[in-house]
Design a protein around this motif. Structure first.
Motif, PDB file in Angstrom:
ATOM      1  N   SER A 172       0.810  -1.221   0.000  1.00 24.11           N
ATOM      2  CA  SER A 172       0.000   0.000   0.000  1.00 24.11           C
ATOM      3  C   SER A 172       0.846   1.276   0.000  1.00 24.11           C
ATOM      4  O   SER A 172       0.350   2.335  -0.363  1.00 24.11           O
ATOM      5  CB  SER A 172      -0.955   0.011   1.189  1.00 24.11           C
ATOM      6  OG  SER A 172      -0.231  -0.039   2.402  1.00 24.11           O
ATOM      7  N   TYR A 173       2.105   1.176   0.379  1.00 27.25           N
ATOM      8  CA  TYR A 173       2.991   2.346   0.395  1.00 27.25           C
ATOM      9  C   TYR A 173       3.471   2.731  -1.008  1.00 27.25           C
ATOM     10  O   TYR A 173       4.027   3.803  -1.221  1.00 27.25           O
ATOM     11  CB  TYR A 173       4.203   2.100   1.305  1.00 27.25           C
ATOM     12  CG  TYR A 173       5.122   1.021   0.795  1.00 27.25           C
ATOM     13  CD1 TYR A 173       6.249   1.351   0.057  1.00 27.25           C
ATOM     14  CD2 TYR A 173       4.868  -0.320   1.035  1.00 27.25           C
ATOM     15  CE1 TYR A 173       7.092   0.366  -0.433  1.00 27.25           C
ATOM     16  CE2 TYR A 173       5.702  -1.309   0.557  1.00 27.25           C
ATOM     17  CZ  TYR A 173       6.812  -0.966  -0.175  1.00 27.25           C
ATOM     18  OH  TYR A 173       7.631  -1.942  -0.655  1.00 27.25           O
ATOM     19  N   LEU A 174       3.250   1.841  -1.979  1.00 27.74           N
ATOM     20  CA  LEU A 174       3.705   2.083  -3.345  1.00 27.74           C
ATOM     21  C   LEU A 174       2.605   2.714  -4.188  1.00 27.74           C
ATOM     22  O   LEU A 174       1.421   2.463  -3.955  1.00 27.74           O
ATOM     23  CB  LEU A 174       4.109   0.757  -4.003  1.00 27.74           C
ATOM     24  CG  LEU A 174       5.341   0.068  -3.458  1.00 27.74           C
ATOM     25  CD1 LEU A 174       5.494  -1.317  -4.086  1.00 27.74           C
ATOM     26  CD2 LEU A 174       6.588   0.903  -3.705  1.00 27.74           C
ATOM     27  N   PRO A 175       2.981   3.490  -5.208  1.00 32.63           N
ATOM     28  CA  PRO A 175       1.979   3.952  -6.172  1.00 32.63           C
ATOM     29  C   PRO A 175       1.308   2.729  -6.811  1.00 32.63           C
ATOM     30  O   PRO A 175       1.917   1.661  -6.940  1.00 32.63           O
ATOM     31  CB  PRO A 175       2.803   4.720  -7.214  1.00 32.63           C
ATOM     32  CG  PRO A 175       4.074   5.082  -6.513  1.00 32.63           C
ATOM     33  CD  PRO A 175       4.324   3.997  -5.509  1.00 32.63           C
ATOM     34  N   ASP A 176       0.061   2.891  -7.221  1.00 39.03           N
ATOM     35  CA  ASP A 176      -0.736   1.761  -7.727  1.00 39.03           C
ATOM     36  C   ASP A 176      -0.056   1.015  -8.873  1.00 39.03           C
ATOM     37  O   ASP A 176      -0.060  -0.217  -8.897  1.00 39.03           O
ATOM     38  CB  ASP A 176      -2.119   2.232  -8.179  1.00 39.03           C
ATOM     39  CG  ASP A 176      -3.001   2.640  -7.013  1.00 39.03           C
ATOM     40  OD1 ASP A 176      -2.677   2.287  -5.857  1.00 39.03           O
ATOM     41  OD2 ASP A 176      -4.017   3.312  -7.262  1.00 39.03           O
ATOM     42  N   ASP A 177       0.532   1.755  -9.830  1.00 42.76           N
ATOM     43  CA  ASP A 177       1.131   1.080 -10.982  1.00 42.76           C
ATOM     44  C   ASP A 177       2.361   0.266 -10.591  1.00 42.76           C
ATOM     45  O   ASP A 177       2.585  -0.835 -11.107  1.00 42.76           O
ATOM     46  CB  ASP A 177       1.447   2.065 -12.116  1.00 42.76           C
ATOM     47  CG  ASP A 177       2.342   3.207 -11.686  1.00 42.76           C
ATOM     48  OD1 ASP A 177       2.469   3.484 -10.473  1.00 42.76           O
ATOM     49  OD2 ASP A 177       2.919   3.864 -12.585  1.00 42.76           O
ATOM     50  N   ILE A 178       3.135   0.758  -9.643  1.00 43.49           N
ATOM     51  CA  ILE A 178       4.320   0.021  -9.193  1.00 43.49           C
ATOM     52  C   ILE A 178       3.893  -1.196  -8.377  1.00 43.49           C
ATOM     53  O   ILE A 178       4.430  -2.291  -8.544  1.00 43.49           O
ATOM     54  CB  ILE A 178       5.279   0.935  -8.407  1.00 43.49           C
ATOM     55  CG1 ILE A 178       5.851   2.011  -9.350  1.00 43.49           C
ATOM     56  CG2 ILE A 178       6.400   0.119  -7.764  1.00 43.49           C
ATOM     57  CD1 ILE A 178       6.719   3.047  -8.673  1.00 43.49           C
ATOM     58  N   ALA A 179       2.899  -1.022  -7.509  1.00 42.81           N
ATOM     59  CA  ALA A 179       2.390  -2.156  -6.722  1.00 42.81           C
ATOM     60  C   ALA A 179       1.857  -3.240  -7.652  1.00 42.81           C
ATOM     61  O   ALA A 179       2.095  -4.430  -7.435  1.00 42.81           O
ATOM     62  CB  ALA A 179       1.301  -1.685  -5.758  1.00 42.81           C
ATOM     63  N   MET A 180       1.165  -2.835  -8.713  1.00 43.17           N
ATOM     64  CA  MET A 180       0.650  -3.815  -9.666  1.00 43.17           C
ATOM     65  C   MET A 180       1.810  -4.552 -10.347  1.00 43.17           C
ATOM     66  O   MET A 180       1.751  -5.764 -10.548  1.00 43.17           O
ATOM     67  CB  MET A 180      -0.226  -3.142 -10.709  1.00 43.17           C
ATOM     68  CG  MET A 180      -0.853  -4.126 -11.670  1.00 43.17           C
ATOM     69  SD  MET A 180      -2.019  -3.271 -12.754  1.00 43.17           S
ATOM     70  CE  MET A 180      -2.128  -4.437 -14.073  1.00 43.17           C
ATOM     71  N   GLY A 181       2.863  -3.824 -10.689  1.00 37.90           N
ATOM     72  CA  GLY A 181       4.042  -4.450 -11.297  1.00 37.90           C
ATOM     73  C   GLY A 181       4.704  -5.455 -10.372  1.00 37.90           C
ATOM     74  O   GLY A 181       5.121  -6.529 -10.815  1.00 37.90           O
ATOM     75  N   VAL A 182       4.783  -5.133  -9.084  1.00 33.19           N
ATOM     76  CA  VAL A 182       5.361  -6.059  -8.102  1.00 33.19           C
ATOM     77  C   VAL A 182       4.496  -7.311  -7.998  1.00 33.19           C
ATOM     78  O   VAL A 182       5.004  -8.435  -8.004  1.00 33.19           O
ATOM     79  CB  VAL A 182       5.527  -5.378  -6.727  1.00 33.19           C
ATOM     80  CG1 VAL A 182       5.913  -6.383  -5.651  1.00 33.19           C
ATOM     81  CG2 VAL A 182       6.558  -4.249  -6.804  1.00 33.19           C
TER      82      VAL A 182
END
Length: 166
Positions: free
Chosen positions: A3-13
């Motif tokens: 949740s600490y990441l921007p949505d697009d980066i979290a989705m990439g992870v």
């Protein structure tokens, strides 16, 4: 928790984690690992993953319209642009990936072996990685055949995952 990441980066992870799981549990990858002597199977997944990276780099121009050096440049730029989100534990590796142009160098098997040697120095019983690489070399035809069928399936899986989760 991402949740600490921007949505697009979290989705990439999340996508990366799903790809890793799909790959590790793919029947052809499990079959390749089973070719290894019992004591090396634990390390074979790492070596197979590296070797698939090599095969992809070698076949890049037959698979994608963008040249591999340009792709490397785009990845480098994205990493630098989003550096603030890179965990400290990954800084050294990503600096190495950028400075060494790792994706481009992966076209040559000696760079795969070199990176396995570096990784082996960081692992307990890391010498087993190098033994596994030697053992795996006798199965290169099977690995290449597996790559040719598994890689397109991984791509399809990735695209479907993105479509379902976008």
């Amino acid at each position: 928790n991402l949740s600490y990441l921007p949505d697009d980066i979290a989705m990439g992870v999340r996508l990366h984690r799903h790809i890793d799981s799909y790959f590790d549990n793919h029947p052809k990858i499990i079959a390749l690992r089973a070719l290894m002597p019992q004591g090396l199977r634990r390390y074979s997944g790492i070596v197979i993953d590296f070797w698939f990276d090599h095969l992809l780099a070698k076949r890049w121009q037959n698979t994608y319209s963008i040249e591999l050096p340009e792709f490397q440049h785009q990845v480098n730029r994205l990493i630098k642009t989003h550096w603030q989100w890179v965990p400290t534990s990954q800084h050294r590796f990503l600096n190495y990936l950028i400075s060494e142009q790792l994706f481009v160098k992966y076209q040559h098997s000696e760079h795969i072996e070199q990176n396995l040697k570096m990784l082996s120095n960081r692992l307990k019983r890391g010498e087993m990685l190098l033994e596994c690489m030697q053992a795996l070399s006798q199965f290169e035809p099977q690995i290449e055949l597996s790559f040719e069928s598994v890689y397109p399936q991984v791509e399809d899986y990735s695209q479907n995952w993105i479509h379902r989760n976008a």
